[in-house]
Each structure stands twice: as C-alpha cells, then as structure tokens.
Design a protein around this motif. Structure first.
Motif, PDB file in Angstrom:
ATOM      1  N   HIS A   1       2.285   9.939 -42.546  1.00 23.43           N
ATOM      2  CA  HIS A   1       1.850   9.015 -43.594  1.00 23.43           C
ATOM      3  C   HIS A   1       0.788   8.032 -43.100  1.00 23.43           C
ATOM      4  CE1 HIS A   1       4.703  10.800 -46.211  1.00 23.43           C
ATOM      5  NE2 HIS A   1       5.718  10.482 -45.438  1.00 23.43           N
ATOM      6  N   GLY A   2       0.340   8.248 -41.859  1.00 23.13           N
ATOM      7  CA  GLY A   2      -0.751   7.439 -41.330  1.00 23.13           C
ATOM      8  C   GLY A   2      -1.916   8.355 -40.981  1.00 23.13           C
ATOM      9  N   ASP A   3      -2.442   8.196 -39.753  1.00 24.80           N
ATOM     10  CA  ASP A   3      -3.614   8.981 -39.357  1.00 24.80           C
ATOM     11  C   ASP A   3      -3.238  10.285 -38.673  1.00 24.80           C
ATOM     12  OD1 ASP A   3      -5.227   7.022 -40.353  1.00 24.80           O
ATOM     13  OD2 ASP A   3      -5.335   5.926 -38.446  1.00 24.80           O
ATOM     14  N   GLY A   4      -1.944  10.486 -38.421  1.00 26.29           N
ATOM     15  CA  GLY A   4      -1.507  11.686 -37.715  1.00 26.29           C
ATOM     16  C   GLY A   4      -1.559  11.472 -36.215  1.00 26.29           C
TER      17      GLY A   4
ATOM     18  N   GLY B   1      -9.388  17.066 -33.271  1.00 25.09           N
ATOM     19  CA  GLY B   1      -9.814  18.418 -33.624  1.00 25.09           C
ATOM     20  C   GLY B   1      -8.679  19.372 -33.951  1.00 25.09           C
ATOM     21  N   GLU B   2      -7.435  18.903 -33.792  1.00 22.26           N
ATOM     22  CA  GLU B   2      -6.291  19.783 -34.061  1.00 22.26           C
ATOM     23  C   GLU B   2      -5.696  19.427 -35.427  1.00 22.26           C
ATOM     24  OE1 GLU B   2      -2.154  20.808 -31.817  1.00 22.26           O
ATOM     25  OE2 GLU B   2      -3.830  20.084 -30.587  1.00 22.26           O
ATOM     26  N   ARG B   3      -5.412  20.464 -36.230  1.00 25.37           N
ATOM     27  CA  ARG B   3      -4.857  20.211 -37.555  1.00 25.37           C
ATOM     28  C   ARG B   3      -3.383  19.822 -37.449  1.00 25.37           C
ATOM     29  NH1 ARG B   3      -2.506  23.178 -42.184  1.00 25.37           N
ATOM     30  NH2 ARG B   3      -1.873  24.827 -40.774  1.00 25.37           N
ATOM     31  N   VAL B   4      -3.024  18.698 -38.058  1.00 26.42           N
ATOM     32  CA  VAL B   4      -1.609  18.325 -38.135  1.00 26.42           C
ATOM     33  C   VAL B   4      -1.205  18.444 -39.594  1.00 26.42           C
ATOM     34  CG1 VAL B   4       0.082  16.469 -37.831  1.00 26.42           C
ATOM     35  CG2 VAL B   4      -1.726  16.788 -36.146  1.00 26.42           C
ATOM     36  N   GLY B   5      -0.508  19.521 -39.922  1.00 25.86           N
ATOM     37  CA  GLY B   5      -0.090  19.760 -41.299  1.00 25.86           C
ATOM     38  C   GLY B   5       0.883  18.682 -41.755  1.00 25.86           C
ATOM     39  N   HIS B   6       0.798  18.296 -43.034  1.00 25.23           N
ATOM     40  CA  HIS B   6       1.678  17.221 -43.517  1.00 25.23           C
ATOM     41  C   HIS B   6       3.028  17.759 -43.977  1.00 25.23           C
ATOM     42  CE1 HIS B   6       0.223  18.675 -47.343  1.00 25.23           C
ATOM     43  NE2 HIS B   6       1.129  17.947 -47.961  1.00 25.23           N
TER      44      HIS B   6
ATOM     45  N   GLY C   1       7.504  22.616 -69.130  1.00 16.99           N
ATOM     46  CA  GLY C   1       7.873  22.543 -67.717  1.00 16.99           C
ATOM     47  C   GLY C   1       6.808  21.941 -66.818  1.00 16.99           C
ATOM     48  N   SER C   2       6.901  22.281 -65.536  1.00 15.24           N
ATOM     49  CA  SER C   2       6.124  21.602 -64.510  1.00 15.24           C
ATOM     50  C   SER C   2       5.576  22.594 -63.492  1.00 15.24           C
ATOM     51  CB  SER C   2       7.051  20.593 -63.808  1.00 15.24           C
ATOM     52  OG  SER C   2       6.308  19.712 -63.022  1.00 15.24           O
ATOM     53  N   LEU C   3       4.343  22.346 -63.068  1.00 12.00           N
ATOM     54  CA  LEU C   3       3.672  23.212 -62.091  1.00 12.00           C
ATOM     55  C   LEU C   3       3.338  22.368 -60.861  1.00 12.00           C
ATOM     56  CD1 LEU C   3       2.536  26.236 -62.350  1.00 12.00           C
ATOM     57  CD2 LEU C   3       0.313  25.134 -62.566  1.00 12.00           C
ATOM     58  N   SER C   4       3.888  22.748 -59.721  1.00  8.04           N
ATOM     59  CA  SER C   4       3.675  21.954 -58.504  1.00  8.04           C
ATOM     60  C   SER C   4       3.020  22.806 -57.433  1.00  8.04           C
ATOM     61  CB  SER C   4       5.029  21.437 -57.999  1.00  8.04           C
ATOM     62  OG  SER C   4       4.886  20.892 -56.703  1.00  8.04           O
ATOM     63  N   THR C   5       2.014  22.242 -56.767  1.00  8.14           N
ATOM     64  CA  THR C   5       1.341  22.959 -55.677  1.00  8.14           C
ATOM     65  C   THR C   5       1.494  22.189 -54.372  1.00  8.14           C
ATOM     66  OG1 THR C   5      -0.288  23.927 -57.182  1.00  8.14           O
ATOM     67  CG2 THR C   5      -0.901  23.812 -54.861  1.00  8.14           C
ATOM     68  N   SER C   6       1.868  22.898 -53.319  1.00  8.90           N
ATOM     69  CA  SER C   6       1.830  22.330 -51.973  1.00  8.90           C
ATOM     70  C   SER C   6       0.776  23.108 -51.201  1.00  8.90           C
ATOM     71  CB  SER C   6       3.182  22.476 -51.275  1.00  8.90           C
ATOM     72  OG  SER C   6       4.125  21.605 -51.857  1.00  8.90           O
ATOM     73  N   GLY C   7      -0.143  22.390 -50.576  1.00 18.08           N
ATOM     74  CA  GLY C   7      -1.219  23.099 -49.891  1.00 18.08           C
ATOM     75  C   GLY C   7      -1.698  22.372 -48.672  1.00 18.08           C
ATOM     76  N   SER C   8      -2.310  23.137 -47.757  1.00 19.61           N
ATOM     77  CA  SER C   8      -2.759  22.503 -46.523  1.00 19.61           C
ATOM     78  C   SER C   8      -4.025  21.684 -46.760  1.00 19.61           C
ATOM     79  CB  SER C   8      -2.985  23.552 -45.440  1.00 19.61           C
ATOM     80  OG  SER C   8      -3.811  24.575 -45.921  1.00 19.61           O
ATOM     81  N   SER C   9      -4.844  22.069 -47.747  1.00 18.59           N
ATOM     82  CA  SER C   9      -6.081  21.309 -47.945  1.00 18.59           C
ATOM     83  C   SER C   9      -5.803  19.951 -48.588  1.00 18.59           C
ATOM     84  CB  SER C   9      -7.065  22.087 -48.810  1.00 18.59           C
ATOM     85  OG  SER C   9      -6.687  22.060 -50.167  1.00 18.59           O
ATOM     86  N   GLU C  10      -4.595  19.804 -49.139  1.00 18.74           N
ATOM     87  CA  GLU C  10      -4.239  18.571 -49.842  1.00 18.74           C
ATOM     88  C   GLU C  10      -4.316  17.329 -48.957  1.00 18.74           C
ATOM     89  OE1 GLU C  10      -2.587  17.646 -53.027  1.00 18.74           O
ATOM     90  OE2 GLU C  10      -3.879  19.288 -53.661  1.00 18.74           O
ATOM     91  N   ARG C  11      -3.471  17.317 -47.900  1.00 16.56           N
ATOM     92  CA  ARG C  11      -3.341  16.054 -47.171  1.00 16.56           C
ATOM     93  C   ARG C  11      -3.231  16.247 -45.661  1.00 16.56           C
ATOM     94  NH1 ARG C  11       1.686  13.571 -49.189  1.00 16.56           N
ATOM     95  NH2 ARG C  11       1.992  15.216 -50.692  1.00 16.56           N
ATOM     96  N   ASP C  12      -3.641  17.421 -45.153  1.00 16.49           N
ATOM     97  CA  ASP C  12      -3.515  17.643 -43.715  1.00 16.49           C
ATOM     98  C   ASP C  12      -4.442  16.707 -42.936  1.00 16.49           C
ATOM     99  OD1 ASP C  12      -1.633  19.461 -44.188  1.00 16.49           O
ATOM    100  OD2 ASP C  12      -2.750  21.213 -43.488  1.00 16.49           O
ATOM    101  N   LEU C  13      -4.040  16.417 -41.711  1.00 12.64           N
ATOM    102  CA  LEU C  13      -4.783  15.454 -40.892  1.00 12.64           C
ATOM    103  C   LEU C  13      -5.393  16.165 -39.692  1.00 12.64           C
ATOM    104  CD1 LEU C  13      -1.679  13.156 -40.968  1.00 12.64           C
ATOM    105  CD2 LEU C  13      -3.808  12.550 -42.114  1.00 12.64           C
ATOM    106  N   LEU C  14      -6.485  15.616 -39.186  1.00 14.05           N
ATOM    107  CA  LEU C  14      -7.104  16.167 -37.983  1.00 14.05           C
ATOM    108  C   LEU C  14      -6.932  15.168 -36.850  1.00 14.05           C
ATOM    109  CD1 LEU C  14     -10.537  17.866 -38.792  1.00 14.05           C
ATOM    110  CD2 LEU C  14      -8.451  18.932 -37.906  1.00 14.05           C
ATOM    111  N   VAL C  15      -6.299  15.601 -35.754  1.00 17.60           N
ATOM    112  CA  VAL C  15      -6.117  14.715 -34.600  1.00 17.60           C
ATOM    113  C   VAL C  15      -6.784  15.391 -33.415  1.00 17.60           C
ATOM    114  CG1 VAL C  15      -4.450  13.551 -33.119  1.00 17.60           C
ATOM    115  CG2 VAL C  15      -3.918  13.911 -35.537  1.00 17.60           C
TER     116      VAL C  15
END
Ligand code: AMP
Ligand code: MG
Length: 332
Positions: A131-134, A252-257, A236-250
């Motif tokens: 929930h911060g910078d990763g 140069g390494e991707r830290v998935g949320h 009803g409801s449609l929910s998407t979880s995705g890596s492009s949404e909120r993943d962080l880069l630390v």
C-alpha cells in the motif's frame, strides 16, 4: 473455433445484439457523478424522471459508499476494521450485523479457495509495502510475516458475531471492500437503472431504461487504459484483478500487489482475470483468488463450480489469450 476466438466472437455479438426498446425509455434522463473513494475513482450513473431525481439517487449511493469506507478502511484509524486490528490478542471484538454477514462470506470463500483468498494478510502486505511504494523484503522478514498472517489465526463466532485474534494478525480489506460497498448500494437503491464503476469493479442495479445492457470494457491485461473486450451487464457485478492495475516497480523488479498467501510472495501470474457474480463481494473476492490460482488451476476450479470467469493471458508474441468458462460465455 478455439476458446479464445469463441469468447471474442461472443463478446462482439453481445454488444451488437438488438433488444426491444421500452416505450417510456426516452422520458428518463441520465445523471452522472464522479467521486474519489477507497483510494480509487468511482463513476456513477442513474436514469430517473429528471436529472435532479437522478442526482438524488446518486447522492444516496455515495453516502452508502462513504459509510462503508468509514467502517472498513484501514487508512482510517477509527474504522471498525482498524479498531479490530488493534484489539489485544484473545479479546473478543463485537461486529455489527452487516459486518457479521460479510465476515461469514470471507470465511466461506477463504475455505473454498483453499486459502488463495486470505484477508488476514496485513503483515504480508506491510512487509512488501503493497500500500506504499513497494519493497523487497528478506526471506526472514517474509517468514516472520507469514507467522503473523492467516485467517485461521482469527476465531469467528458467527452466532455472537465476534472475532478474536489468536495472534498478532491483521485484516486487509483490499480484496473485498469495494465489492462489499457495492452490495450495500444495491441493498439501499434496489433494482433500478443505475451503474457504479468503482475502479476495476462495476455493479449495475438493472438494465438501462431501453432494456439494453450497460457496456463495460475489460482492459488489456498489460495496459489498463486500453479497452480489450467489451461485455454487457444487466445485473450483478463484474470485478477484474490485474497486474497492470496497481503493481509496483522496486529497483526494476515487479512487485505484484496480489500476494499468494501460501508462499507469502507476490502471485506469479501477469495477466488479468474478470469474474461476474450476482454478489459484488463474491466477484471481488474471487477475482483476487483466481488471480492467485493462475489461469490453469483457476479455470479448472471455476469450471467445476459453474462460475463466470474470463482470464486474459498475455502471450510472448504480444497477443492475448482469452480463456472464458462456459458460464461467462452464456451470461455475457
Ligand atoms: P484486488 O485488486 O481486488 O484483486 O485486490 C488486491 C488487494 O487485496 C491488494 O492490494 C491487497 O490489499 C489485498 N490482497 C492481496 N493479495 C491478497 C490475497 N491473496 N487475499 C486477500 N487479499 C489480498
Ligand atoms: Mg478483489
């Protein structure tokens, strides 16, 4: 036709199908609002006899969203969930009836997903600074956080509606709070022509006045700003979880949320998964859980249960594989 092509053809025909027009549909007016809530942008729309009535409806919806945020958000030290997170180990904490119903669902889906969905991962989201910078924690830090994570370390008495921490574990509402908030709006507004797009999750109160579905775009799995599939929602409801949404880069390494609670590390899947469910809470929970499971295990798990699920899997050649369950194709 392969699976991907079939799913695409289906999505295209949904948007071009014609549905009879209701006679009085033209008399209704559309009102819209935008707001920033639970760390994300919410876009609301409703049809009513006049614009003012529509805005009153949306005002009521916003009040419900705000009240839910005030109860659930861990950004607020005085929310119910924050207070629970601070109770001393062994002391029962009283939940109100709406929270009690929600907690029942959290436990149910935690068990059904084999722990892929685990809201008691506050220690892990903290150590990865999701929930911060990763950040990249050491193995010792991950092991220590894992010992302070897991819903099995919180006892739930569904009759008395109490939660008791058995260890220093905390709840993280990131994977289910929006879905719960949308369900509370549905309970308050009832079935009517309104739609709320709440950062990655869309709930509708019914079809539009002309009985047409609300068009909902599912983003490209690697670029959230690029619509990839369009589907139509009437309920009803449609929910998407995705890596492009909120993943962080630390460094140069991707830290998935989205974390795999079974390893204590970011889930390895790098695409997106969309779930339709009548209940927003369940759609929200399941998109997170199915992201953790990944397309192979997740498709089998969802198919067995007749769930409505669509994975978008980026392929090395730059294309996207679409994997949709039969229920997703039938419904959309
Ligand atoms: P969503 O975007 O709905 O998939 O939710 C992701 C958020 O849920 C993250 O930002 C975390 O706050 C939280 N989270 C991450 N991994 C999990 C998990 N395996 N189970 C429950 N909550 C999670
Ligand atoms: Mg979720």
């Amino acid at each position: 036709m392969n699976r991907a092509a079939a799913a695409l053809a289906l999505a295209v025909c949904v948007t071009s199908s014609s549905v009879p027009t209701a006679e009085n549909a033209h008399a209704l007016q559309r009102a819209g609002r935008e707001a920033y809530l639970m760390g994300t942008r919410a876009r609301l729309a409703a049809y009513a006899a006049d614009r003012r009535a529509g805005l009153t409806t949306l005002e009521a919806a916003l009040e419900v969203l705000e009240a839910t945020e005030a109860q659930l958000s861990t950004w607020r030290a005085d929310s119910a969930i924050s207070r629970f997170n601070q109770t001393s180990v062994g002391t029962p904490w009283q939940a109100d009836p709406p929270l009690c119903r929600m907690l029942g669902a959290l436990y149910e889906w935690h068990a059904a997903t084999g722990g892929a969905f685990d809201p008691a991962i506050g220690a892990l989201t903290a150590v990865w600074d999701i929930h911060g910078d990763g950040r990249i924690p050491s193995r010792q830090e991950v092991d220590s956080a894992r010992r302070r994570a897991g819903l099995q370390q919180i006892a739930f008495d569904d009759r008395g509606c109490t939660l008791t921490r058995r260890a220093n574990v905390t709840l993280d509402v990131g994977a289910f709070g929006k879905g719960e908030a949308l369900d509370r709006v549905l309970a308050a507004l009832g079935r009517a022509p309104w739609m709320i797009d709440f950062g990655g999750q869309v709930t509708v109160g019914g079809p539009k006045p002309d009985r047409q579905p609300w068009p909902v775009a599912i983003a490209h799995p690697l670029d959230r700003d690029r619509p990839y599939l369009e589907v139509g929602l009437t309920t009803g409801s449609l929910s998407t979880s995705g890596s492009s949404e909120r993943d962080l880069l630390v460094d140069g390494e991707r830290v998935g949320h989205i974390l795999d609670p079974r390893t204590g590390r970011p889930a390895r899947f790098a695409g997106s998964v969309t779930v339709w469910h009548e209940r927003g809470l369940v759609a929200d929970i399941l998109s997170t859980a199915l992201y953790v499971m990944g397309p192979e295990d997740g498709m089998a798990w969802a198919d067995e249960r007749g769930l409505s699920v669509c994975y978008l899997v980026p392929v090395e050649d730059g294309t996207v594989r679409v994997l949709a369950t039969d229920a997703f194709r039938r419904l959309m």
